[in-house]
Design a protein around this motif. Structure first.
Motif, mmCIF file in Angstrom:
data_model
loop_
_atom_site.group_PDB
_atom_site.id
_atom_site.type_symbol
_atom_site.label_atom_id
_atom_site.label_comp_id
_atom_site.label_asym_id
_atom_site.label_seq_id
_atom_site.Cartn_x
_atom_site.Cartn_y
_atom_site.Cartn_z
ATOM 1 N N LEU A 44 0.905 -1.164 -0.133
ATOM 2 C CA LEU A 44 0.086 0.143 0.111
ATOM 3 C C LEU A 44 0.782 1.233 0.038
ATOM 4 O O LEU A 44 1.877 1.191 0.636
ATOM 5 N N VAL A 45 0.411 2.251 -0.441
ATOM 6 C CA VAL A 45 0.966 3.554 -0.548
ATOM 7 C C VAL A 45 -0.082 4.735 -0.241
ATOM 8 O O VAL A 45 -0.781 4.839 -1.132
ATOM 9 N N VAL A 46 0.098 5.318 0.885
ATOM 10 C CA VAL A 46 -0.677 6.534 0.998
ATOM 11 C C VAL A 46 -0.119 8.004 0.419
ATOM 12 O O VAL A 46 1.116 7.948 0.953
ATOM 13 N N ARG A 47 -0.759 8.482 -0.446
ATOM 14 C CA ARG A 47 -0.333 9.596 -0.920
ATOM 15 C C ARG A 47 -0.968 10.912 -0.886
ATOM 16 O O ARG A 47 -2.253 10.685 -0.597
ATOM 17 N N LEU A 48 -0.165 11.959 -0.152
ATOM 18 C CA LEU A 48 -1.038 13.323 -0.073
ATOM 19 C C LEU A 48 -1.143 13.812 -1.315
ATOM 20 O O LEU A 48 -0.594 14.041 -2.229
ATOM 21 N N ARG A 49 -2.485 14.234 -1.480
ATOM 22 C CA ARG A 49 -2.807 14.643 -2.926
ATOM 23 C C ARG A 49 -3.366 16.059 -3.018
ATOM 24 O O ARG A 49 -3.566 16.714 -3.897
ATOM 25 N N THR A 50 -3.397 16.732 -1.710
ATOM 26 C CA THR A 50 -3.574 18.249 -1.673
ATOM 27 C C THR A 50 -3.523 18.631 -0.286
ATOM 28 O O THR A 50 -3.324 17.840 0.588
ATOM 29 N N GLU A 51 -3.307 19.959 -0.270
ATOM 30 C CA GLU A 51 -2.677 20.415 1.204
ATOM 31 C C GLU A 51 -3.834 20.769 1.994
ATOM 32 O O GLU A 51 -4.812 20.893 1.658
ATOM 33 N N PHE A 52 -3.404 20.847 3.274
ATOM 34 C CA PHE A 52 -4.236 21.066 4.481
ATOM 35 C C PHE A 52 -4.254 22.603 4.716
ATOM 36 O O PHE A 52 -3.065 23.271 4.565
ATOM 37 N N SER A 53 -5.452 23.423 4.690
ATOM 38 C CA SER A 53 -5.526 24.747 4.688
ATOM 39 C C SER A 53 -4.623 25.362 5.648
ATOM 40 O O SER A 53 -4.755 25.090 7.092
ATOM 41 N N HIS A 54 -3.885 26.363 5.560
ATOM 42 C CA HIS A 54 -2.952 27.075 6.501
ATOM 43 C C HIS A 54 -4.005 27.939 7.159
ATOM 44 O O HIS A 54 -3.438 28.200 8.342
ATOM 45 N N LYS A 55 -5.005 28.201 6.593
ATOM 46 C CA LYS A 55 -5.967 29.259 7.522
ATOM 47 C C LYS A 55 -6.515 28.555 8.540
ATOM 48 O O LYS A 55 -6.891 28.815 9.592
ATOM 49 N N GLN A 56 -6.834 27.200 8.332
ATOM 50 C CA GLN A 56 -7.346 26.445 9.280
ATOM 51 C C GLN A 56 -6.520 25.767 10.219
ATOM 52 O O GLN A 56 -6.763 25.784 11.454
ATOM 53 N N PHE A 57 -5.329 25.315 9.839
ATOM 54 C CA PHE A 57 -4.281 24.559 10.548
ATOM 55 C C PHE A 57 -2.935 25.673 10.609
ATOM 56 O O PHE A 57 -2.160 25.416 9.781
#
Length: 151
Positions: free
Chosen positions: A91-104
């Motif tokens: 299995l490969v887990v891939r980050l496909r979009t960023e987490f919001s800098h405004k929210q986090f």
């Protein structure tokens, strides 16, 4: 649980099927026997039959190393907890979009860790085989004659 280490292992898994997606992550999977067919030089890509896990966190979606490391730790910990339910595959887990800098705002905030863990649990639950729930007798169900005696 084994970790993917070589480029050939990652390429073999990424060539496999995309089996689940969440808003921020994608999960790729390849069966171990299918990956062995692509091995060359007589060496198996996955020498042990187990759950193999790799993580791809592009700098494009997580600029700071501290953020990538925090997400990586959450991925490996979530997978370790769910390892007994996961199929024996790569299995490969891939980050496909960023987490919001405004929210986090903070790269290592508890809110970010909770959001990442919730998505990962949802992602890994979708690939884990469904285990049938044991039949528990209802409290309203009639008692059979052989179970009606008091011990």
């Amino acid at each position: 649980m084994q970790r993917l280490k070589s480029r050939q292992q990652f390429q073999a898994v990424m060539a496999g099927a995309l089996v689940a997606k969440t808003p921020h992550f994608a999960l790729h999977r390849v069966a171990l026997d299918a990956a062995h067919e692509g091995a060359h030089e007589g060496r198996a890509l996955f020498p042990v039959t187990d759950v193999w896990l790799g993580v791809l966190l592009p700098k494009r979606w997580a600029r700071r190393a501290v953020t990538r490391n925090a997400i990586r730790r959450q991925i490996y910990e979530a997978a370790r907890e769910k390892a007994p339910q996961l199929p024996q595959a790569a299995l490969v887990v891939r980050l496909r979009t960023e987490f919001s800098h405004k929210q986090f705002v903070s790269a290592t905030s508890d809110a970010l860790k909770r959001a990442v863990r919730a998505e990962l649990n949802h992602l890994l639950d979708r690939v884990a085989p469904k285990v049938p729930v044991a039949q528990v007798p209802s409290p309203c169900a009639p008692i059979s004659p052989e179970r009606s005696h008091v011990v």
